[in-house]
Design an enzyme around this catalytic site. Structure first.
Site: not given
Ligand code: ADP
Ligand code: ADP
Ligand code: ZN
Length: 214
Positions: A13, A88, A127, A160, A171
């Protein structure tokens, strides 16, 4: 154009949003980015959000709705916006629709980006994000030219706090139980487009552009 990017964590996204805001000249509104900025600055909002984010749980609806709608009232959203990571939950979506209706607006398109779980895990664990400008990289799929350094601003890349195996699994579960019902919600509204996110990012972008029109 009033748009929503929907999809599990790691679907791409943020990566697509970065390209879309250039092309369509609309602001990206990422509730996750707003929370991380508040955590960095040590605000009350940041403190509240952090305990949920670290566990990979959703921040309570009322808090999220408040910050998202406040942001949507800003001047730069007049001619459109790109929501990334909001709504969400179905409750958030209903509140968003109410808010937009009150302001004579509506969502034009929801882009639902799909990627399977194993690939999501690989993407999220690899990431890396720029501390200064927020640009996103991947240690294998999208490595920076120089390890640990942002190509566009020279900033330091970091991982992160919630991009570790355990939190990522949670998640994805949270996405499946609480966010996925939104697909049905927007299916009923008739404004959702399904995008295969498991292909190269340029091809994903091309598909998005073909849905939205040049
Ligand atoms: P989201 O915002 O949906 O959580 P990101 O855009 O941050 O996802 O992407 C998650 C990770 O996957 C990042 O490391 C990014 O570089 C990588 N990535 C994004 N899109 C693709 C793609 N199409 N193919 C391979 N890797 C991708
Ligand atoms: P990603 O798409 O990569 O999972 P985000 O940056 O969008 O990550 O979100 C990070 C975290 O911020 C989420 O796991 C959640 O704790 C919180 N968050 C962001 N947006 C929302 C939202 N709309 N509702 C509830 N929590 C949110
Ligand atoms: Zn940078």
């Amino acid at each position: 154009m009033n748009l929503i990017l929907l999809g599990p964590p790691g679907a791409g996204k943020g990566t697509q949003a970065a390209r879309m805001i250039e092309k369509y000249k609309i602001p990206q509104i990422s509730t996750g980015d707003i929370f991380r900025k508040n955590i960095k600055e040590g605000t009350e909002l940041g403190k509240k959000a952090q305990e949920y984010m670290n566990k990979g749980e959703l921040v309570p609806d009322d808090l999220v709705i408040e910050i998202a709608t406040t942001r949507l009232l800003e001047d730069d959203c007049k001619n459109g916006f790109l929501l990334d990571g909001f709504p969400r939950t179905v409750y958030q979506a209903e509140k968003l629709d109410e808010f937009l209706a009150k302001h004579g607006k509506k969502i034009d398109k929801v882009l639902d980006i799909a990627v399977e779980k194993e690939e999501l895990m690989t993407r999220l664990i690899g990431r890396r994000v720029c501390r200064s400008c927020g640009a996103t990289y991947h240690i294998v799929n999208m490595p920076p030219k120089k390890e640990g350094v942002c190509d566009s601003c020279g900033g330091e890349l970091y991982q992160r706090a919630d991009d570790n195996k355990e939190t990522v699994e949670n998640r994805i579960d949270v996405y499946n139980s609480q966010t996925k019902p939104l697909v049905d919600y927007y299916e009923k509204a008739g404004n959702i487009a399904h995008i295969d996110g498991a292909i190269g990012l340029e091809n994903v972008f091309a598909h998005i552009v073909s849905v939205l029109g040049a």
